[in-house]
Write an enzyme that holds these catalytic residues in place. Structure first.
Site, mmCIF file in Angstrom:
data_model
loop_
_atom_site.group_PDB
_atom_site.id
_atom_site.type_symbol
_atom_site.label_atom_id
_atom_site.label_comp_id
_atom_site.label_asym_id
_atom_site.label_seq_id
_atom_site.Cartn_x
_atom_site.Cartn_y
_atom_site.Cartn_z
ATOM 1 N N ASP A 1 -112.843 -6.288 -37.781
ATOM 2 C CA ASP A 1 -113.649 -5.357 -37.234
ATOM 3 C C ASP A 1 -113.693 -4.057 -37.473
ATOM 4 O OD1 ASP A 1 -114.574 -3.184 -35.999
ATOM 5 O OD2 ASP A 1 -115.669 -4.587 -34.503
ATOM 6 N N LYS B 1 -117.913 3.808 -39.196
ATOM 7 C CA LYS B 1 -117.271 5.211 -40.099
ATOM 8 C C LYS B 1 -116.982 6.223 -40.966
ATOM 9 C CE LYS B 1 -116.477 4.476 -35.106
ATOM 10 N NZ LYS B 1 -117.535 5.200 -33.906
ATOM 11 N N TYR C 1 -114.346 -3.545 -28.478
ATOM 12 C CA TYR C 1 -115.388 -3.425 -28.740
ATOM 13 C C TYR C 1 -116.213 -3.525 -30.040
ATOM 14 C CZ TYR C 1 -119.769 -0.516 -28.514
ATOM 15 O OH TYR C 1 -120.951 0.167 -28.430
#
Length: 427
Positions: free
Chosen positions: A239, A267, A144
């Site tokens: 990523d 994050k 994702y």
């Protein structure tokens, strides 16, 4: 357990918010039941609106590596807020955060701050297409990379939880520019590169999949992909929105010995506040406006609150032994849970990388999206609710990672292991 106020709030939310939530996995569709509404977090704990306290293994999906409301982060946010929440102009904090990132991740020769991980991956892909003059992108089944139209193809996470293979509203012509391959299958990737490599702008990958549950890369898989990119002139985009500063101070690229062309972050670099970043080779990043022609912009990019929280967090992570201690604690927890399952004769595999892990109720450890889908998601749902009744909040989806933080002390870990043992006995 009294959840009356959570249920009342959820009923109200369903009349106002799509599905009663602002992000799909929060709706508990993967485990059943009513979502819990929380009012505060402190250290390793979350307290809900009914006054129930839980040991938190979600950690806002990864960024709270120091735990909730860490004093250094809170102080940094408060100090920044007193000087203004947003300038829409340059300030020293965004530069300091970028320098801290580059000191830990050598591949980040230049960095651009954005406001989310999704924004970071969108910009990195735009840059890759501009730099190569090619259109095709390769992603991996179950990975994702944010709610980005061209990447909502075999996208894992919430898409898997809801049983949706793609998303309506994504034009077929756009989706056709995204190729997919199985994670951990280097032979498949070699064949695909042989056929499509000359038209491939970039490969984008979660180096450790976190959105089909935790799926570690097989030895040599990531390095093999790097070589395939080099041969055909495609860019390698790593990523690290989830793994960056989580599985090692230098992220997965440090842990697995990679040097990507571009990387994306989110994050942890905002200490729990909305933030993202992308960066990499200086020659590529020089194409980003205003240095070059590839447009990317954002009013809240590098805003002083998020950068202050990120700076405070990254400083804490630089303390000697931080990651070694956190990984040791996570290993102790997962090994204890595995022993309880074995004693009870329950088929349970726990995939772990650093301080992120996922429990799969199956006989052999999943290594790709197809094998992850074979896990007993219904049994996971029962375990989730039994563990919740014991006061431990696990991610409410089979296809998500759990996280430990530095705030989870030995006694907290022992409490989780004991709660898990009791929960396993009841499923």
């Amino acid at each position: 357990m009294d959840l009356r106020q959570s249920k009342e709030l959820y009923e109200r939310a369903c009349a106002m918010l799509p599905g009663g939530v602002n992000s799909p996995v929060r709706a508990f569709r993967g485990v059943g039941g009513t979502p819990i509404f929380f009012r505060e977090g402190s250290g390793p704990f979350l307290t809900d609106v009914d006054g129930n306290r839980f040991i938190d293994l979600v950690g806002s999906w990864g960024p709270l590596i120091l735990g909730h409301a860490h004093p250094a982060v809170v102080e940094a946010i408060e100090r920044a807020a007193r000087s203004g929440a947003s300038y829409g102009a340059p300030h020293a904090g965004e530069l300091e955060l970028a320098e801290l990132m580059r000191a830990a991740v050598p591949s980040l020769e230049r960095v651009r701050m954005v406001s989310s991980g999704s924004e970071a991956t969108t910009a990195a892909i735009r840059l890759a297409r501009a730099a190569t003059g090619r259109d095709l992108i390769l992603k991996f089944d179950g990975c994702y990379h944010g709610a980005v139209d061209s990447l909502l193809v075999k996208a894992g996470s919430g898409v898997e939880t809801l049983g949706l293979p793609d998303s309506p509203g994504v034009p077929g012509a756009l989706a056709a520019l995204t190729l997919t391959a199985p994670f951990n299958d280097l032979d498949y990737a070699r064949d695909l590169f042989a056929r499509k490599g000359d038209a491939l702008a970039a490969l984008i990958i979660e180096p450790v999949v976190g959105n089909m549950g935790v799926l570690p890369p097989k030895p040599g898989f990531l390095q093999g992909l790097r070589e395939l990119c080099d041969r055909c002139g495609a860019l390698f985009i790593c990523d690290e929105v989830m793994t960056g500063f989580r599985v090692a101070r230098g992220g997965a690229q440090e842990r697995f010995g990679l040097r990507p062309d571009l990387s994306t972050f989110g994050k942890i670099i905002g200490g729990g506040l909305p933030v993202g970043a992308f960066g990499g080779r200086a020659d590529l990043m020089s194409l980003i406006a205003p240095a070059g022609p590839v447009y990317q912009a954002g009013t809240l990019s590098g805003n002083p609150l998020a950068t202050a929280a990120g700076i405070a967090t990254l400083r804490e992570l630089s303390h000697p032994g931080f990651y070694e201690h956190l990984e040791s604690a996570t290993a102790r927890l997962t090994e204890a849970i595995a022993r309880h399952a074995e004693r009870l004769g329950i088929a349970l595999c726990i995939n772990r990388v650093g301080s992120m892990f996922t429990l799969f109720f199956c006989a052999s450890a999943p290594h790709d999206a197809a094998s992850a889908r074979q896990a007993d998601a219904k049994r996971f749902g029962r375990f989730f609710h039994e563990l919740l009744a014991e006061g431990v909040y696990l991610p409410p989806s089979q296809f998500e990672a759990a996280f430990l933080s530095a705030a989870h002390r030995d006694e907290t870990i022992d409490a989780i292991a004991s709660a898990a043992a009791r929960a396993l006995e009841r499923i």
